[in-house]
Every structure is written in structure tokens, then in C-alpha cells.
Design a protein around this motif. Structure first.
Motif, PDB file in Angstrom:
ATOM      1  N   ASP A 519       0.841  -1.199   0.000  1.00  0.00           N
ATOM      2  CA  ASP A 519       0.000   0.000   0.000  1.00  0.00           C
ATOM      3  C   ASP A 519       0.870   1.239   0.000  1.00  0.00           C
ATOM      4  O   ASP A 519       2.056   1.183  -0.355  1.00  0.00           O
ATOM      5  CB  ASP A 519      -0.984  -0.024   1.165  1.00  0.00           C
ATOM      6  N   GLY A 520       0.270   2.359   0.404  1.00  0.00           N
ATOM      7  CA  GLY A 520       1.022   3.610   0.436  1.00  0.00           C
ATOM      8  C   GLY A 520       1.902   3.688   1.655  1.00  0.00           C
ATOM      9  O   GLY A 520       3.129   3.662   1.563  1.00  0.00           O
ATOM     10  N   LEU A 521       1.271   3.753   2.820  1.00  0.00           N
ATOM     11  CA  LEU A 521       2.014   3.854   4.073  1.00  0.00           C
ATOM     12  C   LEU A 521       1.249   3.172   5.189  1.00  0.00           C
ATOM     13  O   LEU A 521       0.015   3.177   5.208  1.00  0.00           O
ATOM     14  CB  LEU A 521       2.239   5.321   4.473  1.00  0.00           C
ATOM     15  N   GLY A 522       1.972   2.630   6.138  1.00  0.00           N
ATOM     16  CA  GLY A 522       1.387   2.079   7.347  1.00  0.00           C
ATOM     17  C   GLY A 522       2.461   1.939   8.401  1.00  0.00           C
ATOM     18  O   GLY A 522       3.634   1.715   8.089  1.00  0.00           O
ATOM     19  N   TYR A 523       2.062   2.069   9.649  1.00  0.00           N
ATOM     20  CA  TYR A 523       3.009   1.987  10.762  1.00  0.00           C
ATOM     21  C   TYR A 523       3.414   0.534  10.957  1.00  0.00           C
ATOM     22  O   TYR A 523       2.571  -0.346  11.130  1.00  0.00           O
ATOM     23  CB  TYR A 523       2.349   2.537  12.022  1.00  0.00           C
ATOM     24  N   GLY A 524       4.728   0.292  10.933  1.00  0.00           N
ATOM     25  CA  GLY A 524       5.237  -1.065  11.016  1.00  0.00           C
ATOM     26  C   GLY A 524       5.595  -1.485  12.422  1.00  0.00           C
ATOM     27  O   GLY A 524       5.703  -0.668  13.342  1.00  0.00           O
ATOM     28  N   ALA A 525       5.811  -2.797  12.579  1.00  0.00           N
ATOM     29  CA  ALA A 525       6.096  -3.361  13.897  1.00  0.00           C
ATOM     30  C   ALA A 525       7.443  -2.919  14.453  1.00  0.00           C
ATOM     31  O   ALA A 525       7.703  -3.069  15.646  1.00  0.00           O
ATOM     32  CB  ALA A 525       6.032  -4.885  13.831  1.00  0.00           C
ATOM     33  N   ASP A 526       8.317  -2.388  13.593  1.00  0.00           N
ATOM     34  CA  ASP A 526       9.602  -1.866  14.072  1.00  0.00           C
ATOM     35  C   ASP A 526       9.557  -0.348  14.241  1.00  0.00           C
ATOM     36  O   ASP A 526      10.597   0.312  14.309  1.00  0.00           O
ATOM     37  CB  ASP A 526      10.726  -2.254  13.113  1.00  0.00           C
ATOM     38  N   THR A 528       8.724   1.842  12.123  1.00  0.00           N
ATOM     39  CA  THR A 528       9.043   2.589  10.913  1.00  0.00           C
ATOM     40  C   THR A 528       7.833   2.509   9.982  1.00  0.00           C
ATOM     41  O   THR A 528       6.852   1.809  10.268  1.00  0.00           O
ATOM     42  CB  THR A 528      10.283   2.014  10.211  1.00  0.00           C
ATOM     43  N   LEU A 529       7.916   3.216   8.857  1.00  0.00           N
ATOM     44  CA  LEU A 529       6.812   3.243   7.904  1.00  0.00           C
ATOM     45  C   LEU A 529       6.975   2.120   6.889  1.00  0.00           C
ATOM     46  O   LEU A 529       8.012   2.013   6.234  1.00  0.00           O
ATOM     47  CB  LEU A 529       6.748   4.601   7.205  1.00  0.00           C
ATOM     48  N   TRP A 530       5.960   1.289   6.782  1.00  0.00           N
ATOM     49  CA  TRP A 530       5.965   0.179   5.832  1.00  0.00           C
ATOM     50  C   TRP A 530       5.023   0.486   4.670  1.00  0.00           C
ATOM     51  O   TRP A 530       4.291   1.459   4.676  1.00  0.00           O
ATOM     52  CB  TRP A 530       5.498  -1.099   6.526  1.00  0.00           C
ATOM     53  N   GLY A 531       5.056  -0.394   3.678  1.00  0.00           N
ATOM     54  CA  GLY A 531       4.163  -0.251   2.529  1.00  0.00           C
ATOM     55  C   GLY A 531       4.426  -1.272   1.449  1.00  0.00           C
ATOM     56  O   GLY A 531       3.735  -1.303   0.438  1.00  0.00           O
ATOM     57  N   GLY A 532       5.444  -2.142   1.660  1.00  0.00           N
ATOM     58  CA  GLY A 532       5.747  -3.184   0.682  1.00  0.00           C
ATOM     59  C   GLY A 532       6.375  -4.372   1.372  1.00  0.00           C
ATOM     60  O   GLY A 532       7.573  -4.603   1.279  1.00  0.00           O
ATOM     61  N   GLY A 611       3.256   2.016  -2.941  1.00  0.00           N
ATOM     62  CA  GLY A 611       2.513   3.071  -3.625  1.00  0.00           C
ATOM     63  C   GLY A 611       3.415   4.155  -4.172  1.00  0.00           C
ATOM     64  O   GLY A 611       3.270   4.611  -5.311  1.00  0.00           O
ATOM     65  N   ARG A 612       4.412   4.570  -3.364  1.00  0.00           N
ATOM     66  CA  ARG A 612       5.327   5.610  -3.817  1.00  0.00           C
ATOM     67  C   ARG A 612       6.284   5.081  -4.895  1.00  0.00           C
ATOM     68  O   ARG A 612       6.742   5.833  -5.743  1.00  0.00           O
ATOM     69  CB  ARG A 612       6.114   6.165  -2.632  1.00  0.00           C
ATOM     70  N   LEU A 613       6.589   3.774  -4.857  1.00  0.00           N
ATOM     71  CA  LEU A 613       7.395   3.172  -5.922  1.00  0.00           C
ATOM     72  C   LEU A 613       6.659   3.268  -7.252  1.00  0.00           C
ATOM     73  O   LEU A 613       7.256   3.613  -8.291  1.00  0.00           O
ATOM     74  CB  LEU A 613       7.700   1.710  -5.577  1.00  0.00           C
TER      75      LEU A 613
END
Length: 764
Positions: A519-526, A528-532, A611-613
């Protein structure tokens, strides 16, 4: 006193003509007793010596078209007095364990009456019966009776009252029942709120305005629409200019399926017609050949799909019948505002957009945007779950087991949709939008209050997105504190995967799955910002096993609307700045300042955003403007370009991108391919999808092998991309692949995942 049997029916059994169906069966069988609605569903009492099994068989066989029986139970009962007939009794109260019915498109019987000059409801824009019409959008509370709806201000005339009280009538206890003598009416007004026509004259005037290329604001069931001639490019252009919507596609309402058949290159697919004519009557995204050529090219510029729908309420049927041409039917809101629900908001927002207003005096209680569904033969995917589907419940009893805790889940900040876990059901709220808009926050609070009142739910936990900066997160904490229950934060991509698992009935004891969350962005378990991400886990936890690299988002939120910023960041990350030929795309931009910001980590957070990719790749190929006007614009342009590739078979290979030691995809070869001018632009766009899909599928397959599971879940808004999804599924065709179907794969589906994760975290 007489021995009897009490039959309890649960499911979609209120507001759908279920009690009269029971009454008719009882009369056919010559039975005495009674039937009533209460908060748990429908309750039937019959004598103990009746043919109970035969009665239940008939009940299942003659279930009304909008009804759905989930459970039938029975127990002993004692009549205080021996019944002399079979009667329908008043509704009861109690804790809700039944369903509110979504609005349903006008049924064939009502349509026949609508266009029958001999019928007393001829051309009446509010015709309905127990098989169709407004439900959710007019409700104030339960039980679903007329005093609890927007129809409470319209007393019945004698004829409508008789219909309402006659169990043999199609309108028995149809709460919105009305006619020209006692019900709502329509009128046409100018932008200065002056009435210019009433009743059928208002429709005639509206048709003339649309034929003249004017724009109409039209009050519907769950909000306003802006309407224009979809074949008139001047009208469509004017609507785009006034609404400040330069490129986002418009939905089109067709006069009929016959019109579609006439403009199509072949007979439209039967599944497509069934979906268009279903009670939900959603917007259907289709690439039906010949359709786009019959409409203005400004309807969906540069895209391969068109969103089409059929009229879903009588007023729309009358308008399309009279004008006999396709119409733009888009949300009635000014740029940056939520769709108007009342007259005051409509005039405030739309007076500079619309040339006239087609209004009525039945209040819209609940907002209901048009649902969006993508259709390809054998494949139906819900993109936006709203009118016609909300608040239909999804049974998750296989996941929750018996007596799960009640949970309210608030979803995310974008495409916000909340969810209740109530008994064994997931009940999603209406699609609301971006919570950064104060009016959307207000609608969230009002809708939540209503749902909690209707279902009389006392949540044992509040669930929400784990991102501490999200409005939904902060509201969740406040709600939990106010109710004295825990707030359970849920990681964004964990919620994506869990929502898909839940709708497929995946039980906690079924073990782990592998997942691809894009997706575009989501808060990750570490943190940081995830999305792929490639993920592995279950409802209790998800770990990241690989995926896309974390790349800077120069300018923070600006990167989401200016694709060139992402191209710069990706070229720099790949070590190709400024040597790559793609750097020429960024001529004239203040790249040196942004490079410094990236290198010094100033307002340039890193994210593994798929998403940004896609945005960066679209920019690299010259497919997008410096600034996009709607989410997904650049990615849709990239997919549309790829679908124009004429030698797809030759370019569909098993090639993959290299990986680092910790399974992070190295993108440098991807950017080198995108710069290769020996390939056409469509060929490069197509190869982008192939390489990325093959690599992601390979990573997920490896994760599944290592975690000893055969199941891979696909979720996240990027999976709205048909081409990428097709290639990933092809690479995993030896696995069980689960995809969202009833819930959106984007952020509109995550509240359901949050609710299930929270319930299981509570120890159930």
C-alpha cells in the motif's frame, strides 16, 4: 393454556417482508399462532401439534428476496390463551442480535407500477415496498419501525395505511411506504434557493437543463450527486473545472442494460449485468469494449476502465428514463469537503458548481456513498463498501467461536470506515473518508454513536491503528478511557492480512500464513513506515520476512502528491543519481536542496512504500504530471500504459530482481530497465509489473515454505492493480491464495482486521 413451539429466526429478517411471508405460510397451512420482530430477529409461536418441520421447510423455500436466514432454533412454548388465528404482533425491545438492512435498488414490481399510467403511484419518485427502497439511510434507531425513521413526519393516507396493515400486501409494514397524497415530494431550485418547478415539472425542467449541458445537484438516498451529460465533453469539462477535479474518473449512470448492449462490441457479460441489477446496484468498474467510445473521453481520461451503474432509486429511474442518455453521477461535494447530506450544506457547497438543484423533503439520516466493485468474468472485488452493502454483517463465527468480546474498531485515517465486532458478526460502518477533515470526524462520531445505540453494544475494547500520530489512534485512546476499557493498537499491515483471513473464515487454530501487504504507508512493527512487505504470522502477530527497501519521502506528505520527489529519492537510493537518463525527468526541480534533505534526514522519513514506488515509476516514464490530483492517479496511469503493451507474451518471463541477504529487494536493475529506450514506454511499464510481481511472489513463496504453510494472503490498496495482482497470483498458483472479496483490500477494510486481532488478544 396450550402447548406450543417457539421458533427463533436470526439473520436479515427485519424490514424485508419476513413477517408477512411467515403469515402467508401459516395461512396456507391453516395454522394459528403469532409472529413478531424483536431485537434478536423474528419470533414465531405455533401450536405443538403443528407440522413444524414442514413449516420450517416452507419458510426456507419462500424466504423474501432481501432476507437471509442465518439460524433457525426452536424450544417449547406455552400459550396463555389458545390462539384462534395467526397474527402479526408488535415489535419488542432488547439487545440487538439481528441486522439493519442496506438500502435496496427499486424492485421490478415497483418499476412496473412507476411507469404504469393507471397506477396511483405513476411517476412517483418515492415508490417502494418491502422488497426495495431505503433502509439504512432513513433509520434513527431500532427496532426498524416508521417512528424510528425519516418517514415519521409523513402520516399515512387511508390507502397507504391499509397497505401497511394488510399482511397479504407487498407493502405490509414497509416503513418508507408512501404515495403522492401523503409522502415526500420533489422540486427544482436555482442556486439562490428559489423554487422554479415542482413535482413532475421539476423532472422535466431538470431533463431540459441536462440536455442543454448544464450541471444538476440531485438529492439522493444517502447524499447528493452532481449530474451532467456523460456524452457532452463541454458539460464534463465544466464539471471538472467547477469541482476542481482535473483528472479523477467520474462514475456514469446508464439508462439501462439495453443501452449498454447497444454500445458494446458484443453482448455484455451476464455476470456484469447481474451485478449491475443486484439490490446493491453498485458502481461497477469494467473494461467492457465499446463503452468508453460511447462516452466523452473526459469521463475517465487515460484509463482502461469505466465506472458504470444503473439507477438505484425511483427518482434516478425517472430521470434516466426521460433523458435516455448516460449521465455523470458523482459525489455531491465541493473539493475538500464531505458529500452534502442536507439542503443547507448542499447550497453552501454546490451553488458555484450546480446550475440547478433537484431536491426532496425526505431527510437523509445516514450517509451512504455509492459502493464501487470491480468486475471481470469470474472475479468480483469490492473497492468501496458503502450503499447497498453497509451495514450488511459478515459472519466470522468460525474465527471468533462462541461469545466473543464486543469490540469497536476505528480503522485508519484515510478511507476511514469503522467496524463493530458484535456477537459473531463483523458490522462495518459507512465509508467516511479522510479524518483530517473535521466534518469527517464529526460523521465518524455521529455514526459510531448511532451504531452503538442501535446494536446496544457495550465494547470490551477499542481497537485502532498503532500509528501514534493518527487521529483514529488518538480518538481510540480517548474512547477507551471514556468507557473504561483497554485500547488495543494494531499494526496497519497486520490488520490488512487479518481482515482478509476473517472474511475467508480462517480460524486461529488453522495456523500461520504468509502475506504480501502492499500500500502507500502504514506503521510497522519496528516503528518505521511500511508499505511493501512480505509477512508471516497469524491473528496474534505478524513478522516481516522481506520486501521493498525503505526509501526517503522527501518533503514528507508532499511525496504522496508529487511523484517526481519519489523518483528523485529512488534514483538516489539506487546510486543512480544523477547519472541515470531518468534524471532528465527532474530538470528544473530544486533537486540539490532535496538531496541534502535526504542525506541529512530532514523531513524525509524513510518508508518501504509500494505506492510511492509506483508513483516514481510513472514519473520515470513521463506518465504523470508534477502533481497528482487524486490518490492512485500515477499508479493507474502506469497500469493503463502497461495494458497497452502489444507483445505481452514475449515480455512475460520468470525474471526477478536481486535480493539482499535479509530479503530486501534491490531496485537498481528496475530503474535501469525503465531507462532502457530500446523498449517502448508501454513495454517498460509492462516489464515493471512483471519484475516486481515475480520478485514479490518468489519472496512470499519462500516465506510460506520456511513457515510450513501453503496459504498466502494478498492485501493492501496496491492490489487494486489488476496486472500486478494477476502476475503475483500466477507466481503463486501452486499455493492457496486468499484475496479480499467482501471487504476492500485498501484501508476501507482494515477496521475488520483490527476488531478480530483485538478480540483474540483479549484471550478469546
Amino acid at each position: 393454556m396450550q402447548a406450543g413451539v417457539e421458533i427463533r429466526v436470526k439473520g436479515k429478517v427485519q424490514g424485508v417482508g419476513f413477517r408477512p411471508a411467515v403469515w402467508q405460510i401459516a395461512h396456507q397451512m391453516g395454522l394459528c399462532g403469532d409472529v413478531s420482530n424483536d431485537s434478536e430477529g423474528v419470533l414465531i409461536h405455533l401450536p405443538a401439534d403443528a407440522d413444524i418441520a414442514g413449516f420450517i421447510r416452507r419458510l426456507q423455500a419462500q424466504c423474501p428476496p432481501l432476507a437471509r436466514i442465518d439460524h433457525i432454533g426452536q424450544q417449547d412454548y406455552t400459550f396463555e390463551q389458545c390462539p384462534a388465528a395467526f397474527t402479526i404482533t408488535a415489535s419488542g425491545q432488547g439487545e440487538m442480535d439481528t441486522e439493519i438492512i442496506p438500502d435496496a435498488a427499486t424492485c421490478d414490481a415497483c418499476l412496473c407500477e412507476l411507469f404504469d399510467p393507471e397506477n396511483r403511484r405513476y411517476r412517483y419518485p418515492f415508490i417502494n415496498c418491502t422488497h426495495c427502497g431505503p433502509r439504512f439511510t432513513i433509520i434513527r434507531g431500532m427496532p426498524y419501525d416508521r417512528p424510528n425513521t425519516a418517514m415519521s413526519v409523513f402520516p399515512f393516507c387511508p390507502v397507504c395505511q391499509h397497505e401497511y396493515g394488510d399482511p397479504a400486501d407487498r407493502r405490509f409494514h414497509a416503513q418508507p411506504n408512501a404515495c403522492p397524497d401523503c409522502g415526500p415530494h420533489i422540486w427544482l431550485a436555482d442556486p439562490q434557493q428559489q423554487i422554479t418547478a415542482r413535482f413532475d415539472d421539476a423532472l422535466s425542467a431538470a431533463v431540459r437543463l441536462l440536455k442543454d449541458g448544464k450541471i444538476l445537484a440531485m438529492q439522493g438516498l444517502g447524499g447528493f450527486h452532481l449530474v451532467a451529460d456523460a456524452q457532452n465533453s463541454d458539460a464534463v469539462s465544466a464539471l471538472r473545472a467547477r469541482k476542481h477535479r482535473p483528472a479523477k474518473p467520474f462514475a456514469v449512470m446508464l439508462p439501462s442494460v439495453d443501452w449498454l448492449a447497444e454500445c458494446a462490441e458484443h453482448q455484455p457479460d451476464a455476470g456484469l449485468i447481474t451485478l449491475l441489477k443486484s439490490p446493491a446496484a453498485p458502481i461497477v468498474l469494467t473494461d467492457e469494449p465499446g463503452l468508453s467510445a460511447a462516452l466523452s473521453p473526459l469521463v475517465a481520461p487515460g484509463l482502461c476502465e469505466t465506472g458504470i451503474m444503473l439507477p438505484s432509486n425511483p427518482l434516478q429511474h425517472l430521470l434516466l428514463h426521460d433523458i435516455q442518455r448516460p449521465l455523470i453521477m458523482t459525489s455531491g461535494n465541493a473539493s475538500g469537503h464531505t458529500p452534502a447530506l442536507g439542503h443547507a450544506a448542499a447550497f453552501e457547497q454546490l451553488s458555484t458548481i450546480a446550475d440547478a438543484f433537484l431536491l426532496h423533503n425526505r431527510e437523509i439520516i445516514q450517509r451512504a456513498d455509492d459502493s464501487i466493485v470491480r468486475y471481470q468474468p469470474g472475479d468480483i472485488q469490492v473497492i468501496r463498501r458503502a450503499r447497498g452493502y453497509v451495514p450488511d454483517a459478515i459472519d466470522v463465527s468460525a474465527v471468533t467461536g462462541q461469545n466473543p468480546p464486543a469490540v469497536v474498531a476505528l480503522g485508519g485515517d484515510l478511507k476511514n470506515t469503522f467496524c463493530l465486532l458484535h456477537h459473531h458478526q463483523i458490522i462495518t460502518g459507512p465509508h467516511l473518508g479522510d479524518l483530517s477533515d473535521l466534518s469527517v470526524q464529526g460523521q465518524l462520531e455521529a455514526s459510531l454513536t448511532l451504531f452503538e445505540q442501535i446494536y446496544q453494544i457495550r465494547p470490551q475494547a477499542i481497537a485502532g491503528d498503532a500509528h501514534p500520530g493518527y487521529i483514529s489512534h488518538q480518538k481510540g485512546i480517548a474512547m477507551a478511557q471514556a468507557r473504561g476499557v483497554p485500547f488495543i493498537p494494531v499494526y496497519h499491515h497486520h490488520a490488512h492480512i487479518a481482515a482478509c483471513l476473517a472474511e475467508h473464515g480462517w480460524r486461529p487454530q488453522d495456523g500461520e500464513v504468509a502475506g504480501i501487504a502492499l500500500d502507500g504507508l502504514g506503521y510497522g512493527a519496528d516503528d518505521t513506515l511500511w508499505g511493501g512487505e512480505i509477512l508471516a504470522g497469524d491473528y496474534r502477530q505478524m513478522i516481516r520476512t522481506g520486501g521493498l527497501p525503505a526509501v526517503s519521502l522527501p518533503g514528507g506528505d508532499k511525496a504522496a502528491v508529487q511523484p517526481w520527489r519519489n523518483l528523485l529519492a529512488h534514483l538516489h537510493h539506487a546510486g543512480l543519481w544523477p547519472s541515470s537518463p531518468l534524471a532528465a525527468r527532474l530538470a528544473g526541480k530544486n533537486t540539490s536542496l532535496l538531496i541534502k534533505a535526504i542525506e541529512q534526514d530532514l523531513n524525509a522519513p524513510k518508508a518501504s512504500s509500494c505506492g510511492r514506488l509506483f508513483d516514481a515509476a510513472a514519473c520515470a516514464l513521463g506518465l504523470t504530471a508534477d502533481q497528482i490530483s487524486w490518490e492512485g492517479e500515477a499508479a493507474c496511469a502506469l497500469e493503463a500504459c502497461a495494458l497497452q503493451c502489444h507483445n505481452q507474451d514475449a515480455l512475460t518471463t520468470g525474471d526477478t530482481l536481486p535480493l539482499t541477504a535479509d530479503n530486501i529487494i534491490e531496485l537498481r536493475p528496475l530503474w535501469q530497465m525503465l531507462a532502457d529506450e530500446t523498449l517502448t514506454v508501454p513495454e517498460r511499464a509492462f516489464r515493471f509489473h512483471v519484475l516486481l510481481a515475480n520478485t514479490l511472489a518468489g519472496l512470499a513463496d519462500d516465506t510460506a515454505t520456511r513457515r510450513k504453510t501453503n496459504t498466502v494472503v494478498l492485501s493492501g490498496g496496491v492490489f487494486n492493480n489488476r496486472l500486478l495482482r494477476r502476475f503475483i497470483k500466477s507466481g503463486l498458483n501452486h499455493r492457496q491464495v486468499l484475496e479480499p472479496r467482501q471487504l476492500p483490500c485498501g484501508d476501507g477494510g482494515i477496521a475488520a482486521g483490527q476488531a478480530l486481532i483485538a478480540a483474540i488478544a483479549l484471550g478469546h
